[in-house]
Design a protein around this motif. Structure first.
Motif, PDB file in Angstrom:
ATOM      1  N   PHE A  59       6.932   7.188 -23.625  1.00 42.83           N
ATOM      2  CA  PHE A  59       5.974   7.469 -22.555  1.00 42.83           C
ATOM      3  C   PHE A  59       4.550   7.321 -23.068  1.00 42.83           C
ATOM      4  CE2 PHE A  59       3.303  10.525 -20.206  1.00 42.83           C
ATOM      5  CZ  PHE A  59       3.315   9.869 -18.991  1.00 42.83           C
ATOM      6  N   ASN A  60       3.743   6.537 -22.354  1.00 41.77           N
ATOM      7  CA  ASN A  60       2.357   6.271 -22.711  1.00 41.77           C
ATOM      8  C   ASN A  60       1.491   6.653 -21.519  1.00 41.77           C
ATOM      9  OD1 ASN A  60      -0.126   4.483 -22.583  1.00 41.77           O
ATOM     10  ND2 ASN A  60       0.552   4.074 -24.684  1.00 41.77           N
ATOM     11  N   LEU A  61       0.595   7.613 -21.735  1.00 40.34           N
ATOM     12  CA  LEU A  61      -0.196   8.127 -20.632  1.00 40.34           C
ATOM     13  C   LEU A  61      -1.114   7.072 -20.034  1.00 40.34           C
ATOM     14  CD1 LEU A  61      -0.931  10.525 -18.887  1.00 40.34           C
ATOM     15  CD2 LEU A  61      -2.594  11.201 -20.632  1.00 40.34           C
ATOM     16  N   TYR A  62      -1.729   6.252 -20.884  1.00 40.62           N
ATOM     17  CA  TYR A  62      -2.618   5.210 -20.385  1.00 40.62           C
ATOM     18  C   TYR A  62      -1.848   4.238 -19.492  1.00 40.62           C
ATOM     19  CZ  TYR A  62      -5.734   6.820 -24.122  1.00 40.62           C
ATOM     20  OH  TYR A  62      -6.516   7.574 -24.939  1.00 40.62           O
ATOM     21  N   ALA A  63      -0.679   3.806 -19.969  1.00 38.11           N
ATOM     22  CA  ALA A  63       0.131   2.874 -19.188  1.00 38.11           C
ATOM     23  C   ALA A  63       0.602   3.527 -17.887  1.00 38.11           C
ATOM     24  CB  ALA A  63       1.329   2.404 -20.009  1.00 38.11           C
ATOM     25  N   PHE A  64       0.904   4.827 -17.946  1.00 37.82           N
ATOM     26  CA  PHE A  64       1.337   5.522 -16.735  1.00 37.82           C
ATOM     27  C   PHE A  64       0.224   5.524 -15.692  1.00 37.82           C
ATOM     28  CE2 PHE A  64       1.420   9.275 -14.069  1.00 37.82           C
ATOM     29  CZ  PHE A  64       2.685   9.201 -13.520  1.00 37.82           C
ATOM     30  N   LEU A  65      -0.990   5.844 -16.111  1.00 36.88           N
ATOM     31  CA  LEU A  65      -2.110   5.894 -15.176  1.00 36.88           C
ATOM     32  C   LEU A  65      -2.364   4.536 -14.539  1.00 36.88           C
ATOM     33  CD1 LEU A  65      -4.510   8.183 -17.227  1.00 36.88           C
ATOM     34  CD2 LEU A  65      -3.321   8.800 -15.116  1.00 36.88           C
ATOM     35  N   ASP A  66      -2.305   3.474 -15.340  1.00 35.23           N
ATOM     36  CA  ASP A  66      -2.523   2.131 -14.799  1.00 35.23           C
ATOM     37  C   ASP A  66      -1.382   1.727 -13.868  1.00 35.23           C
ATOM     38  OD1 ASP A  66      -4.981   1.666 -15.978  1.00 35.23           O
ATOM     39  OD2 ASP A  66      -4.113   0.831 -17.796  1.00 35.23           O
ATOM     40  N   GLY A  67      -0.132   2.067 -14.259  1.00 33.57           N
ATOM     41  CA  GLY A  67       1.007   1.746 -13.406  1.00 33.57           C
ATOM     42  C   GLY A  67       0.960   2.497 -12.085  1.00 33.57           C
ATOM     43  N   PHE A  68       0.550   3.754 -12.137  1.00 28.83           N
ATOM     44  CA  PHE A  68       0.434   4.543 -10.914  1.00 28.83           C
ATOM     45  C   PHE A  68      -0.627   3.942  -9.998  1.00 28.83           C
ATOM     46  CE2 PHE A  68      -0.974   7.841  -8.107  1.00 28.83           C
ATOM     47  CZ  PHE A  68       0.143   8.610  -7.856  1.00 28.83           C
ATOM     48  N   GLU A  69      -1.752   3.567 -10.581  1.00 25.88           N
ATOM     49  CA  GLU A  69      -2.828   2.970  -9.788  1.00 25.88           C
ATOM     50  C   GLU A  69      -2.350   1.698  -9.095  1.00 25.88           C
ATOM     51  OE1 GLU A  69      -6.436   0.934 -11.590  1.00 25.88           O
ATOM     52  OE2 GLU A  69      -7.297   2.815 -10.877  1.00 25.88           O
ATOM     53  N   GLU A  70      -1.585   0.876  -9.806  1.00 30.51           N
ATOM     54  CA  GLU A  70      -1.081  -0.361  -9.206  1.00 30.51           C
ATOM     55  C   GLU A  70      -0.137  -0.054  -8.043  1.00 30.51           C
ATOM     56  OE1 GLU A  70       1.369  -4.446 -10.341  1.00 30.51           O
ATOM     57  OE2 GLU A  70       1.573  -2.648 -11.595  1.00 30.51           O
ATOM     58  N   ALA A  71       0.806   0.873  -8.257  1.00 33.82           N
ATOM     59  CA  ALA A  71       1.753   1.216  -7.195  1.00 33.82           C
ATOM     60  C   ALA A  71       1.031   1.809  -5.985  1.00 33.82           C
ATOM     61  CB  ALA A  71       2.795   2.201  -7.733  1.00 33.82           C
ATOM     62  N   ALA A  72       0.056   2.672  -6.249  1.00 34.31           N
ATOM     63  CA  ALA A  72      -0.689   3.284  -5.144  1.00 34.31           C
ATOM     64  C   ALA A  72      -1.491   2.243  -4.378  1.00 34.31           C
ATOM     65  CB  ALA A  72      -1.604   4.379  -5.688  1.00 34.31           C
ATOM     66  N   ASP A  73      -2.052   1.279  -5.082  1.00 34.88           N
ATOM     67  CA  ASP A  73      -2.803   0.221  -4.404  1.00 34.88           C
ATOM     68  C   ASP A  73      -1.886  -0.623  -3.522  1.00 34.88           C
ATOM     69  OD1 ASP A  73      -5.140   1.047  -5.552  1.00 34.88           O
ATOM     70  OD2 ASP A  73      -5.204  -0.502  -7.093  1.00 34.88           O
ATOM     71  N   ARG A  74      -0.670  -0.918  -4.003  1.00 35.42           N
ATOM     72  CA  ARG A  74       0.275  -1.675  -3.185  1.00 35.42           C
ATOM     73  C   ARG A  74       0.586  -0.914  -1.896  1.00 35.42           C
ATOM     74  NH1 ARG A  74      -0.964  -4.818  -6.561  1.00 35.42           N
ATOM     75  NH2 ARG A  74       0.376  -6.160  -7.835  1.00 35.42           N
ATOM     76  N   LEU A  75       0.848   0.375  -2.037  1.00 42.91           N
ATOM     77  CA  LEU A  75       1.178   1.187  -0.861  1.00 42.91           C
ATOM     78  C   LEU A  75      -0.019   1.344   0.070  1.00 42.91           C
ATOM     79  CD1 LEU A  75       3.292   3.897  -2.686  1.00 42.91           C
ATOM     80  CD2 LEU A  75       4.158   2.282  -0.989  1.00 42.91           C
ATOM     81  N   GLY A  76      -1.214   1.198  -0.471  1.00 44.51           N
ATOM     82  CA  GLY A  76      -2.411   1.320   0.353  1.00 44.51           C
ATOM     83  C   GLY A  76      -2.469   0.309   1.476  1.00 44.51           C
ATOM     84  N   SER A  77      -1.759  -0.804   1.327  1.00 46.50           N
ATOM     85  CA  SER A  77      -1.743  -1.815   2.393  1.00 46.50           C
ATOM     86  C   SER A  77      -1.071  -1.297   3.661  1.00 46.50           C
ATOM     87  CB  SER A  77      -1.025  -3.084   1.905  1.00 46.50           C
ATOM     88  OG  SER A  77       0.342  -2.821   1.626  1.00 46.50           O
ATOM     89  N   LEU A  78      -0.312  -0.180   3.539  1.00 46.43           N
ATOM     90  CA  LEU A  78       0.395   0.388   4.695  1.00 46.43           C
ATOM     91  C   LEU A  78      -0.192   1.727   5.119  1.00 46.43           C
ATOM     92  CD1 LEU A  78       4.122  -0.354   3.723  1.00 46.43           C
ATOM     93  CD2 LEU A  78       2.618  -1.691   5.201  1.00 46.43           C
ATOM     94  N   ARG A  79      -1.378   2.054   4.644  1.00 43.02           N
ATOM     95  CA  ARG A  79      -1.913   3.395   4.870  1.00 43.02           C
ATOM     96  C   ARG A  79      -2.116   3.709   6.349  1.00 43.02           C
ATOM     97  NH1 ARG A  79      -6.278   4.685   1.650  1.00 43.02           N
ATOM     98  NH2 ARG A  79      -6.048   2.864   0.312  1.00 43.02           N
TER      99      ARG A  79
END
Length: 239
Positions: A59-79
């Motif tokens: 588990f890498n915190l930096y990678a987690f934060l970037d991965g979360f941001e990417e997933a959240a941005d994808r979902l933002g298209s359906l907000r």
């Protein structure tokens, strides 16, 4: 598009979870991240949008934060589509272990300040967990459209068997060489396989659409929900 047409070559653990539960789902390429698929799920009369992010073997915190941001941005298209939006966190399918963030850490990342002691080499203030110019905010504030985060959990038959065998009868533990050899031989006989479940963390932001409680409500699923004034999450044994 039905699940048989999914472009995912090997089922991710989340896809396996959906199939085991019998949830109808469709692949949505527009929601896919670099490390996992996106999908729309139909369950209990509701439709839920999910974007899957994968954490590596360590588990890498930096990678987690970037991965979360990417997933959240994808979902933002359906907000504005009236759908609950869920970030799904799972581990690398090739990993023997499930190095997903622990329950307290994930709650902290979503709703609290990221403690400096999480970093081997914490940057000087002012600082960002990513070490760049982006200002640090709670994830729930940076992505207020996210309804919940769901962590895929593997419930190992062998782990439960070992708990039943040794935790229930601690007096049977033999620390001698012969006893250890016998324990190893017994462990090798432990049952294989396991089942998948979700740990679900609702967000405290108050602006996202609620993930219905009847979705992802299997016997092994656990859900952290807001208290009445939405100031903290209540763990399953308190809610």
């Amino acid at each position: 598009m039905d699940e048989s047409q999914s472009a995912v070559a090997e089922p991710t653990r989340f896809v396996r979870f959906l199939r085991e539960r019998g949830y109808a789902f469709s692949s949505e390429p527009g929601l896919a991240t670099a490390s996992g698929p996106g999908c729309l799920i139909s369950a209990a009369g509701h439709t839920v949008a999910c974007a899957v992010m994968t954490v590596e073997q360590t588990f890498n915190l930096y990678a987690f934060l970037d991965g979360f941001e990417e997933a959240a941005d994808r979902l933002g298209s359906l907000r504005n589509q009236g759908l609950p939006l869920v970030v799904v966190v799972e581990s690398d399918p090739d990993s023997l272990f499930f190095p997903t963030p622990g329950d307290r850490l994930l709650d902290t990342l979503l709703h609290g300040d990221v403690p400096r002691e999480l970093y081997d080499d914490p940057p000087q203030s002012p600082w960002s967990p990513r070490g760049d110019e982006r200002p640090e905010r709670r994830l729930v504030d940076a992505h207020p459209h996210i309804s919940a985060v769901a962590v895929v959990v593997h419930n190992s038959h062998a782990h439960q068997w070992l708990r039943d065998r040794f935790e229930a009868r601690p007096e049977s533990f033999d620390s001698t060489r012969e006893g250890m050899d016998a324990m190893v031989a017994e462990i090798l006989e432990a049952p294989q396989g396991g089942s998948l479940s979700l740990h679900i963390f609702e967000t405290l932001g108050g602006t996202a659409l609620l993930l219905p409680r009847e979705v992802f409500d299997g016997p092994m699923d656990r859900r952290w929900i807001p208290n009445t004034d939405r100031t903290r999450l209540l763990p399953p044994d308190e809610s």
